[in-house]
Scaffold this motif. Structure first.
Motif, PDB file in Angstrom:
ATOM      1  N   HIS A 107      -7.112  -4.597   4.675  1.00  0.00           N
ATOM      2  CA  HIS A 107      -5.215  -5.229   4.101  1.00  0.00           C
ATOM      3  C   HIS A 107      -4.797  -5.754   4.477  1.00  0.00           C
ATOM      4  O   HIS A 107      -4.327  -6.966   3.943  1.00  0.00           O
ATOM      5  CB  HIS A 107      -4.399  -4.012   4.855  1.00  0.00           C
ATOM      6  CG  HIS A 107      -5.337  -2.537   3.954  1.00  0.00           C
ATOM      7  ND1 HIS A 107      -5.559  -2.091   2.228  1.00  0.00           N
ATOM      8  CD2 HIS A 107      -5.332  -1.524   4.520  1.00  0.00           C
ATOM      9  CE1 HIS A 107      -5.446  -1.040   1.929  1.00  0.00           C
ATOM     10  NE2 HIS A 107      -6.134  -0.425   3.519  1.00  0.00           N
TER      11      HIS A 107
ATOM     12  N   ASN B 233       0.734  -0.834  -0.029  1.00  0.00           N
ATOM     13  CA  ASN B 233       0.030  -0.196  -0.258  1.00  0.00           C
ATOM     14  C   ASN B 233       0.179   1.415  -0.111  1.00  0.00           C
ATOM     15  O   ASN B 233       1.951   1.263   0.352  1.00  0.00           O
ATOM     16  CB  ASN B 233      -0.837  -0.132   0.456  1.00  0.00           C
ATOM     17  CG  ASN B 233      -1.756  -1.433   1.174  1.00  0.00           C
ATOM     18  OD1 ASN B 233      -3.017  -1.493   0.605  1.00  0.00           O
ATOM     19  ND2 ASN B 233      -1.240  -1.960   1.690  1.00  0.00           N
TER      20      ASN B 233
ATOM     21  N   SER C 101      -8.002  -7.952  -2.790  1.00  0.00           N
ATOM     22  CA  SER C 101      -8.940  -7.451  -1.971  1.00  0.00           C
ATOM     23  C   SER C 101     -10.558  -7.659  -1.166  1.00  0.00           C
ATOM     24  O   SER C 101     -10.694  -7.909  -0.346  1.00  0.00           O
ATOM     25  CB  SER C 101      -8.886  -5.517  -1.753  1.00  0.00           C
ATOM     26  OG  SER C 101      -7.005  -5.293  -1.660  1.00  0.00           O
TER      27      SER C 101
END
Length: 653
Positions: A529, A396, A509
């Protein structure tokens, strides 16, 4: 001496012996397995690049004069070759020796430095410019298409405006929209003309294979025009920086068959076991100076082991290999045995070369970049195995999420590693990323588990920003140091003997959110996540994901009515029915947490007046009108339900 690492890159190709493994890898996406005992490696070479500095105080004035004149001669020849190449005076039929005679009339540069160092660098710059121009041309064509669409939209509005009644045309709001459409036509027409000129220019340059160079940077060239001609102090400082940029660096390209990997500039160990950089004075300049070599001690603290192995290989192992190969050729008389030995030598041949880039900095010191390309004793021992489980990484922009599994793909634990990269310099970002990834790889070594990462591609997302621009999203994409994270994972896993695999990140996800974040016995605390990292880990183990039975899947069926009395010909009845929908064609809506999404959906349904039939345990065979559907959403159903609505519903409703 100060030292810092520039970059580390690896090249390794693997072949799987079994067809089943290759099919699995194709289905799961691109995979990079750096260590596999079952695979036959084709190339074990790795490139290590280390940057160190030579202080001018360690050199004599004559040696400094030699290095400066060497840099100037190298760059003068480079400028002349570039000029002849742009003018088309260098034909493809010319030999390298003929080109060298044209560019280096005084014969100051060695042949290898001219051919492998200077010529190849200029040719690679030309190729990169041509490839960049092709990308610019594609972007320009996309901009022209967008411009035409906006022009057509504005022209259609003007036609629509004049087709309405006078009451509609006299409305002030409609009048302002008309003027805005006319202004848009004028601005987009001008933009279209500029884009067409740019397109023609790029096409002409691509067809003619033309390229432009500005040695010394175009930025400094523009600065010169901003300085007044009578300001001698600024002009002198500018000229100093300009000459440093133009004449400040050169490349000594190495080869495996030369002395210590590079006959023009190499590193060796002296009697005190200290690294010494040795630069050879070229033949065309030996009559000017009283020495034949410049030798200066350099400090190497990073990749010292690999550099020592390189020196040991060229000093001791390589001479023995040459002697053995000569004896084998004399002893073996038959052609078949000699052919077999040649094949074995090609397959097991070890290589090692050293390239040196010399750069002069502002302080007057010399920076040296050492590029070691070697395969000597570099294959580390493999210490991880997916039989022990894997470690999945979800990348991320501001953090890394990690999920650990056991040998059967079950979740053990997960955690998050923050990456505070905002408002940081490139060096600070590199330090933060390297430290975070070093901790993760150390844990992988401790647990002896493979590392699974996702193979991301932001090229399509950046192109989509033209249609739906979002400045926060664009800033995130530009600041996201994914390439640096990927490079750091590759380097750390190679050095520590960890299997690294990349998988396709599609719908990780989404699957983690609907299956593991809230509706399973795993202690993920609703972290989407971490659940995505868990899905990545399972995908790296070739585990299949099945939709849980406690989730209701609802799809849309559209049926046409034959009775024209009740419904017109252009109307159809829409129903939501239970059925199987693939994960790739659904959006996720759940309960009251996403109440706003359901509320918007119900408003769209109300506006279009579509009747839906929801089939569920709590609302079985119960037909609801649009207003009743909204009341059910607001009040809640008798049993907590989860809706999976396909993308088509969102688009059509």
């Amino acid at each position: 001496m100060s030292e810092k690492i520039i970059s580390v890159s690896s090249l390794k190709k693997t072949k799987n012996s079994k067809n089943n493994e290759s099919r699995k890898q194709k289905s799961e996406g691109k995979s990079l397995t750096f260590f596999d005992d079952k695979s036959k490696t084709e190339n074990h070479n790795r490139v290590f690049t280390v940057n160190t500095e030579i202080r001018s105080s360690l050199l004599t004035p004559e040696e400094i004069d030699f290095l400066d004149s060497y840099l100037k001669e190298y760059n003068h020849v480079k400028f002349k070759y570039t000029s002849l190449l742009q003018k088309g005076r260098i034909l493809p039929d010319y030999k390298v020796s003929d080109i060298k005679n044209l560019c280096d009339e005084n014969n100051r540069l060695p042949y290898r430095i001219f051919n492998a160092g200077m010529m190849q660098s200029v040719n690679s710059q030309v190729k990169s410019q041509v490839s960049n121009k092709k990308n610019y041309l594609e972007n320009t064509l996309d901009d022209i298409k967008d411009c035409l669409k906006k022009l057509e939209k504005s022209r259609n509005y003007i036609k629509l405006f004049f087709s309405h009644s006078s009451l509609y045309r006299n409305n002030p709001e409609n009048q302002s929209r008309l003027h805005q459409a006319k202004r848009n036509i004028a601005s987009y027409t001008r933009r279209q003309d500029k884009l067409n000129i740019k397109k023609e220019k790029l096409e002409r340059e691509i067809n003619n294979n033309t390229s432009k160079f500005c040695y010394g940077s175009a930025y400094l060239l523009r600065q010169r025009n901003q300085i007044h001609k009578n300001d001698k102090v600024k002009i002198a400082s500018w000229r100093k920086e300009w000459n440093l940029q133009r004449y400040g660096q050169m490349l000594f390209t190495g080869s495996t068959d030369e002395l210590l990997g590079n006959s023009n500039a190499h590193i060796y160990l002296n009697e005190n076991n200290q690294f010494i950089l040795r630069i050879t004075v070229p033949t065309g300049m030996k009559h000017i100076y009283n020495f034949t070599h410049v030798e200066v001690p350099v400090k190497i603290s990073y990749y010292e082991k690999e550099l020592r192995e390189h020196i040991h290989y060229h000093s001791f192992i390589k001479p023995k290999e040459k002697a053995l190969s000569k004896k084998q050729k004399t002893v073996k008389g038959s052609e078949e045995t000699s052919k077999e030995s040649e094949v074995e030598e090609k397959q097991e041949k070890k290589t090692s070369s050293l390239s040196v880039r010399l750069m002069k900095n502002v302080k007057g010191n010399y920076s040296v970049a050492l590029g070691l390309n070697t395969s000597v004793n570099l294959k580390p021992e493999v210490i991880t195995d997916n039989k022990n489980g894997v470690i999945g990484i979800d990348i991320n922009p501001d953090h890394l999420d990690i999920a650990e599994t056991d040998s059967k793909g079950n979740y053990i634990k997960g955690w998050s590693v923050p990456l505070d990269l905002k408002d940081k310099s490139s060096a600070q970002r590199k330090t933060i990323i390297c430290q975070a990834i070093a901790d993760i790889t150390d844990y992988a070594v401790k647990t002896k588990k493979d590392v699974i990462t996702e193979n991301l591609d932001f090229s399509k997302k950046k192109k989509q920003l033209k249609d739906n621009y979002n400045k926060y999203y664009a800033r995130m994409l530009s600041a996201f140091a994914y390439s640096k994270i990927k490079e750091s994972f590759t380097t750390n896993c190679w050095r520590k003997g960890i299997n690294l695999k990349e998988v396709n990140p599609a719908y990780t996800s989404f699957i983690g959110k609907i299956k593991y974040a809230k509706y399973s016995g795993y202690n993920l605390n609703g972290n989407n996540h971490t659940s995505a990292a868990f899905v990545i880990a399972r995908r790296g183990m070739n585990c299949k994901e099945i939709i849980p039975p406690n989730i209701t899947i609802i799809k849309k069926d559209i049926k046409s009515k034959t009775d024209k009395t009740e419904i017109k010909d252009n109307q159809r009845e829409s129903e939501l029915t239970v059925g199987h929908v693939s994960l790739g064609k659904m959006i996720y809506v759940h309960g009251r947490s996403n109440f706003t999404m359901l509320n918007k959906l119900s408003k769209q349904i109300t506006d279009k007046k579509i009747r839906f039939r929801i089939l569920d345990k709590g609302l079985l065979h119960e037909t609801l009108k649009s207003n009743e559907l909204r009341s059910v959403i607001e009040s809640g159903s008798p049993i907590p339900i989860t809706l999976f609505i396909p993308f088509l519903i969102k688009d059509q409703v």
